[in-house]
Write a protein that holds these residues in place. Structure first.
Motif, PDB file in Angstrom:
ATOM      1  N   ASP A  83       0.857  -1.184   0.000  1.00  0.00           N
ATOM      2  CA  ASP A  83       0.000   0.000   0.000  1.00  0.00           C
ATOM      3  C   ASP A  83       0.892   1.232   0.000  1.00  0.00           C
ATOM      4  OD1 ASP A  83      -1.649   2.177   0.661  1.00  0.00           O
ATOM      5  OD2 ASP A  83      -3.048   0.896   1.754  1.00  0.00           O
ATOM      6  N   ARG A  84       0.942   1.946  -1.122  1.00  0.00           N
ATOM      7  CA  ARG A  84       1.824   3.100  -1.230  1.00  0.00           C
ATOM      8  C   ARG A  84       1.390   4.255  -0.337  1.00  0.00           C
ATOM      9  NH1 ARG A  84       2.100   2.221  -7.544  1.00  0.00           N
ATOM     10  NH2 ARG A  84       4.265   1.665  -7.832  1.00  0.00           N
ATOM     11  N   GLU A  85       0.094   4.457  -0.202  1.00  0.00           N
ATOM     12  CA  GLU A  85      -0.384   5.596   0.583  1.00  0.00           C
ATOM     13  C   GLU A  85      -0.021   5.447   2.052  1.00  0.00           C
ATOM     14  OE1 GLU A  85      -4.510   6.184  -0.100  1.00  0.00           O
ATOM     15  OE2 GLU A  85      -4.248   6.829  -2.188  1.00  0.00           O
ATOM     16  N   GLN A  86      -0.119   4.231   2.565  1.00  0.00           N
ATOM     17  CA  GLN A  86       0.178   4.003   3.973  1.00  0.00           C
ATOM     18  C   GLN A  86       1.590   3.442   4.198  1.00  0.00           C
ATOM     19  OE1 GLN A  86      -2.877   1.893   6.154  1.00  0.00           O
ATOM     20  NE2 GLN A  86      -4.488   2.631   4.793  1.00  0.00           N
ATOM     21  N   CYS A  87       2.330   3.218   3.090  1.00  0.00           N
ATOM     22  CA  CYS A  87       3.669   2.603   3.176  1.00  0.00           C
ATOM     23  C   CYS A  87       3.597   1.336   4.025  1.00  0.00           C
ATOM     24  CB  CYS A  87       4.684   3.584   3.765  1.00  0.00           C
ATOM     25  SG  CYS A  87       5.021   4.995   2.705  1.00  0.00           S
ATOM     26  N   ARG A  88       2.665   0.489   3.680  1.00  0.00           N
ATOM     27  CA  ARG A  88       2.394  -0.711   4.471  1.00  0.00           C
ATOM     28  C   ARG A  88       2.455  -1.944   3.565  1.00  0.00           C
ATOM     29  NH1 ARG A  88      -3.382  -1.867   7.531  1.00  0.00           N
ATOM     30  NH2 ARG A  88      -2.852  -3.891   8.427  1.00  0.00           N
ATOM     31  N   VAL A  89       3.082  -3.001   4.073  1.00  0.00           N
ATOM     32  CA  VAL A  89       3.199  -4.254   3.328  1.00  0.00           C
ATOM     33  C   VAL A  89       2.598  -5.377   4.154  1.00  0.00           C
ATOM     34  CG1 VAL A  89       4.784  -5.949   2.331  1.00  0.00           C
ATOM     35  CG2 VAL A  89       5.286  -3.502   2.125  1.00  0.00           C
ATOM     36  N   THR A  90       1.770  -6.202   3.518  1.00  0.00           N
ATOM     37  CA  THR A  90       1.201  -7.365   4.194  1.00  0.00           C
ATOM     38  C   THR A  90       1.409  -8.596   3.325  1.00  0.00           C
ATOM     39  OG1 THR A  90      -0.988  -6.899   3.239  1.00  0.00           O
ATOM     40  CG2 THR A  90      -0.551  -6.052   5.456  1.00  0.00           C
ATOM     41  N   ARG A  91       1.526  -9.738   3.979  1.00  0.00           N
ATOM     42  CA  ARG A  91       1.545 -11.020   3.273  1.00  0.00           C
ATOM     43  C   ARG A  91       0.504 -11.900   3.931  1.00  0.00           C
ATOM     44  NH1 ARG A  91       6.554 -14.956   1.239  1.00  0.00           N
ATOM     45  NH2 ARG A  91       5.202 -16.109  -0.213  1.00  0.00           N
ATOM     46  N   GLY A  92      -0.513 -12.234   3.164  1.00  0.00           N
ATOM     47  CA  GLY A  92      -1.663 -12.894   3.761  1.00  0.00           C
ATOM     48  C   GLY A  92      -2.326 -11.908   4.711  1.00  0.00           C
ATOM     49  N   LYS A  93      -2.481 -12.281   5.953  1.00  0.00           N
ATOM     50  CA  LYS A  93      -3.069 -11.393   6.958  1.00  0.00           C
ATOM     51  C   LYS A  93      -2.011 -10.778   7.861  1.00  0.00           C
ATOM     52  CE  LYS A  93      -7.482 -13.882   7.131  1.00  0.00           C
ATOM     53  NZ  LYS A  93      -8.460 -14.592   8.008  1.00  0.00           N
ATOM     54  N   LYS A  94      -0.747 -11.067   7.581  1.00  0.00           N
ATOM     55  CA  LYS A  94       0.335 -10.619   8.452  1.00  0.00           C
ATOM     56  C   LYS A  94       0.986  -9.349   7.907  1.00  0.00           C
ATOM     57  CE  LYS A  94       4.646 -12.251  10.570  1.00  0.00           C
ATOM     58  NZ  LYS A  94       5.446 -11.053  10.218  1.00  0.00           N
ATOM     59  N   GLN A  95       1.136  -8.328   8.746  1.00  0.00           N
ATOM     60  CA  GLN A  95       1.826  -7.111   8.339  1.00  0.00           C
ATOM     61  C   GLN A  95       3.333  -7.338   8.417  1.00  0.00           C
ATOM     62  OE1 GLN A  95       0.321  -3.508  10.009  1.00  0.00           O
ATOM     63  NE2 GLN A  95       2.094  -2.286   9.439  1.00  0.00           N
ATOM     64  N   ILE A  96       4.035  -6.853   7.399  1.00  0.00           N
ATOM     65  CA  ILE A  96       5.480  -7.044   7.304  1.00  0.00           C
ATOM     66  C   ILE A  96       6.177  -5.720   7.587  1.00  0.00           C
ATOM     67  CG2 ILE A  96       7.378  -7.781   5.832  1.00  0.00           C
ATOM     68  CD1 ILE A  96       5.362  -9.980   6.365  1.00  0.00           C
ATOM     69  N   ALA A  97       7.112  -5.729   8.530  1.00  0.00           N
ATOM     70  CA  ALA A  97       7.892  -4.534   8.856  1.00  0.00           C
ATOM     71  C   ALA A  97       9.133  -4.498   7.976  1.00  0.00           C
ATOM     72  CB  ALA A  97       8.284  -4.549  10.332  1.00  0.00           C
ATOM     73  N   LEU A  98       9.263  -3.440   7.181  1.00  0.00           N
ATOM     74  CA  LEU A  98      10.406  -3.296   6.281  1.00  0.00           C
ATOM     75  C   LEU A  98      11.086  -1.946   6.514  1.00  0.00           C
ATOM     76  CD1 LEU A  98       8.942  -4.517   2.857  1.00  0.00           C
ATOM     77  CD2 LEU A  98      10.356  -5.828   4.448  1.00  0.00           C
ATOM     78  N   GLY A  99      12.405  -1.937   6.356  1.00  0.00           N
ATOM     79  CA  GLY A  99      13.127  -0.677   6.351  1.00  0.00           C
ATOM     80  C   GLY A  99      12.899   0.052   5.046  1.00  0.00           C
TER      81      GLY A  99
ATOM     82  N   ARG B 269      14.107 -10.840   1.917  1.00  0.00           N
ATOM     83  CA  ARG B 269      13.659 -12.235   1.956  1.00  0.00           C
ATOM     84  C   ARG B 269      13.312 -12.664   3.382  1.00  0.00           C
ATOM     85  NH1 ARG B 269      17.844 -14.759  -2.353  1.00  0.00           N
ATOM     86  NH2 ARG B 269      16.321 -15.371  -3.931  1.00  0.00           N
ATOM     87  N   LYS B 270      14.187 -12.328   4.295  1.00  0.00           N
ATOM     88  CA  LYS B 270      13.969 -12.726   5.690  1.00  0.00           C
ATOM     89  C   LYS B 270      12.659 -12.163   6.222  1.00  0.00           C
ATOM     90  CE  LYS B 270      16.197 -12.651  10.250  1.00  0.00           C
ATOM     91  NZ  LYS B 270      17.400 -12.196  11.013  1.00  0.00           N
ATOM     92  N   ALA B 271      12.346 -10.918   5.834  1.00  0.00           N
ATOM     93  CA  ALA B 271      11.134 -10.268   6.329  1.00  0.00           C
ATOM     94  C   ALA B 271       9.872 -10.839   5.688  1.00  0.00           C
ATOM     95  CB  ALA B 271      11.205  -8.764   6.082  1.00  0.00           C
ATOM     96  N   ILE B 272       9.844 -10.971   4.350  1.00  0.00           N
ATOM     97  CA  ILE B 272       8.596 -11.355   3.694  1.00  0.00           C
ATOM     98  C   ILE B 272       8.342 -12.852   3.727  1.00  0.00           C
ATOM     99  CG2 ILE B 272       8.624  -9.339   2.182  1.00  0.00           C
ATOM    100  CD1 ILE B 272       9.538 -11.155  -0.094  1.00  0.00           C
TER     101      ILE B 272
END
Length: 238
Positions: A140-156, A203-206
């Motif tokens: 999600d570009r607007e919220q700078c948010r990444v999810t995989r399935g139902k899990k939110q992924i924290a990325l630098g 890779r480790k994060a997603i």
């Protein structure tokens, strides 16, 4: 990740006008004044769209368009011809050569921006849409948010830009140099090994808790992002 636009225009003032307005819309812009100068720029890092003047010194924009359409790697590259030649037969010739759109000088800048956005949306919706999806990953570009399935992924920040770059270009294989240009920019002085470090972090994060790795390692060359192919967690091609 801004869409990259190459402007090939020998009129310096018009080139600067286009650059100013396109950058104000959030695009990354490069300018060449001759087709001969644009050619190596296209080979180094392919843009997402080309604004191409017809009347150029050296070989013409029409001839350059014909050459681009003859190459497999630029066969589908979005091209808009910008020219003072507005006769019907000129338009027919420009479009039949392979241009996707044709704008006559003098033109309305807002109209040109609408046509650029429309062509980018048709050619690659991931460059325009606020939300990009690939398999079970959503960015999600607007919220700078990444999810995989139902899990939110924290990325630098760098890993986020790297994932966005991959998701915009699924299936394409990129060298480390091309990834550096696309994520860090041409002016950045970064060692190619930095790409491996950040791909490893991404890779480790997603892939945490997931069964597949969408990032494919192409030995001896670089990386590719596959939304269809299930990969082992070491990311190797098989």
């Amino acid at each position: 990740m801004a869409a990259r636009i190459l402007v090939v225009e020998d009129d310096e003032s018009l080139g600067l006008l286009l650059q100013y307005n396109l950058e104000a819309e959030g695009y990354a812009v490069e300018i060449a004044t001759r087709a001969e100068d644009a050619d190596p720029m296209l080979r180094d890092c392919r843009p997402d769209l080309v604004l191409l003047d017809w009347m150029l010194p050296g070989f013409s924009g029409i001839e350059f368009c014909r050459r681009l359409r003859a190459r497999p790697e630029t066969k589908a590259l979005p091209i808009i011809i910008v020219t003072a030649r507005g006769e019907e037969n000129d338009r027919v010739r420009g479009l039949s050569t392979g241009a996707d759109d044709y704008i006559v000088k003098p033109f309305s800048v807002p109209e040109l921006l609408v046509r650029v956005r429309s062509l980018l949306r048709r050619a690659n919706p991931a460059l325009i849409d606020s939300i990009i999806r690939a398999a079970d990953i959503q960015l999600d570009r607007e919220q700078c948010r990444v999810t995989r399935g139902k899990k939110q992924i924290a990325l630098g920040p760098t890993e986020y830009r790297l994932l966005e770059f991959f998701m915009q270009n699924p299936g394409r294989v990129f060298s480390r140099e091309q990834i550096l240009d696309g994520v860090w920019g041409r002016e950045a002085y970064v060692d190619e090994r930095t790409v491996d470090v950040h791909v490893g972090r991404l890779r480790k994060a997603i892939n945490f808790g997931a069964k597949s790795d969408p990032i494919r390692t192409v030995r001896g060359f670089g990386y590719s992002f596959s939304e269809k192919q299930f990969l082992r967690h070491d990311g190797d091609q098989y």
